[in-house]
Design an enzyme around this catalytic site. Sequence first.
Site, PDB file in Angstrom:
ATOM      1  N   GLU A  14      42.696  46.357  61.524  1.00  0.00           N
ATOM      2  CA  GLU A  14      42.550  44.773  62.127  1.00  0.00           C
ATOM      3  C   GLU A  14      44.271  44.299  61.967  1.00  0.00           C
ATOM      4  O   GLU A  14      44.460  43.432  62.468  1.00  0.00           O
ATOM      5  CB  GLU A  14      41.691  43.970  61.434  1.00  0.00           C
ATOM      6  CG  GLU A  14      40.174  44.431  61.811  1.00  0.00           C
ATOM      7  CD  GLU A  14      39.970  43.980  63.365  1.00  0.00           C
ATOM      8  OE1 GLU A  14      40.330  42.804  63.706  1.00  0.00           O
ATOM      9  OE2 GLU A  14      39.277  44.776  63.944  1.00  0.00           O
ATOM     10  N   GLU A  45      47.655  36.464  62.915  1.00  0.00           N
ATOM     11  CA  GLU A  45      47.588  36.756  64.248  1.00  0.00           C
ATOM     12  C   GLU A  45      49.077  36.678  64.894  1.00  0.00           C
ATOM     13  O   GLU A  45      49.622  35.644  64.816  1.00  0.00           O
ATOM     14  CB  GLU A  45      46.489  35.835  65.103  1.00  0.00           C
ATOM     15  CG  GLU A  45      46.160  36.431  66.570  1.00  0.00           C
ATOM     16  CD  GLU A  45      45.302  35.562  67.179  1.00  0.00           C
ATOM     17  OE1 GLU A  45      45.083  35.864  68.229  1.00  0.00           O
ATOM     18  OE2 GLU A  45      44.634  34.338  66.538  1.00  0.00           O
ATOM     19  N   ASN A  88      34.349  29.049  61.843  1.00  0.00           N
ATOM     20  CA  ASN A  88      34.331  30.303  60.894  1.00  0.00           C
ATOM     21  C   ASN A  88      35.124  29.896  59.593  1.00  0.00           C
ATOM     22  O   ASN A  88      34.526  29.927  58.379  1.00  0.00           O
ATOM     23  CB  ASN A  88      34.989  31.459  61.320  1.00  0.00           C
ATOM     24  CG  ASN A  88      34.021  32.220  62.282  1.00  0.00           C
ATOM     25  OD1 ASN A  88      32.796  32.017  62.103  1.00  0.00           O
ATOM     26  ND2 ASN A  88      34.412  32.560  63.426  1.00  0.00           N
TER      27      ASN A  88
END
Length: 355
Positions: free
Chosen positions: A208, A217, A255
């Site tokens: 990831e 990100e 989240n």
Amino acid sequence: MKRLLALLSAVVTALAVAVLLPASASATACGTPWSAATSYTGGTAVSYDGHNWTAKWWTQNEPPSTGGTGVWADQGSCGGSTDPTPTPSSGTCDYPAWVAGHAYVAGDIVRYTNGGYYRATHDNPGYDPVISTWYWEPYSCGSTQPPNPGGFPVSQAQFDQMFPGRNSFYTYQGLIDALSAYPGFAGTGSDTVRRQEAAAFLANVSHETGGLVYVVEQNTANYPHYCDTSQPYGCPAGQAAYYGRGPIQLSWNFNYKAAGDALGIDLLNNPNLVQTDPAVAWKTGLWYWNTQNGPGTMTAHNAMVNGYGFGETIRSINGSLECNGNNPAQMQHRISLYQSFVQILGTDPGGNLSC
């Protein structure tokens, strides 16, 4: 007369020798009692029903059986206690008896009907301690047993070997500090299972984050898309504040809210903590791993400790995006990392590697 005296002398000598021999000289000491709450690897020795036994291979709660059939080899009778249940190692034990259906919170310690003690690793509504390895762990009564029994199965040197080019933000100590949030992680089951789960988690986070290189990100164009305005709490940190961060790239306001609530950290209002505090970052990764099914049917933790295999952890993280033949190259990259990491940890990968 001389012959009679000689015979008497021999008898007296034999009796003296018999008295000098300890009664237990031929008795073999019993080993560690077998426990239904423990999975054993091949070669592990236990005692049960007055005999010592050795596991032939990985066991899954099968009790040793007379004659050595099945997964256990009978090593013969032994002396001492034959109680097959775990007993307190030291200290005073005054913990309450476990009650089915009674609500327990993480950290609660109970005495089970088999005489053993168990500590809740997660809140639960009274699940059976010897059935649920996710909600309970064996506890050595009176000891200062750490939250993750036996220690984390990955050393600093092994961690550095897995991530030679990692970002300095992803510290080994930060990971160790985060383990207290989910003590069942890499602390459930046999040594093999513990190592496999640690390797599976680290392989997925390596995939990831490009080898623990990326903290946030990289596609900034996605940032404004992670605000679900339908949630009653909205996006108090800003519409573009909930982009992917940390080892499993936590994203979306809901989240951050859920992870923060579970960890006792206000991540909804302070999402930047995931990219500035290494322990918080690792905790969010462990939160997802241990509590979220994602697009799969189980948590990644349950997949590893219950024998479903590494492939199910991929499904829990990325589901149909990689599984069912939709992106075999990405799936294989995760598998290759996992195979490399279990080798570093000195164990085997098990089965069911793909999804």
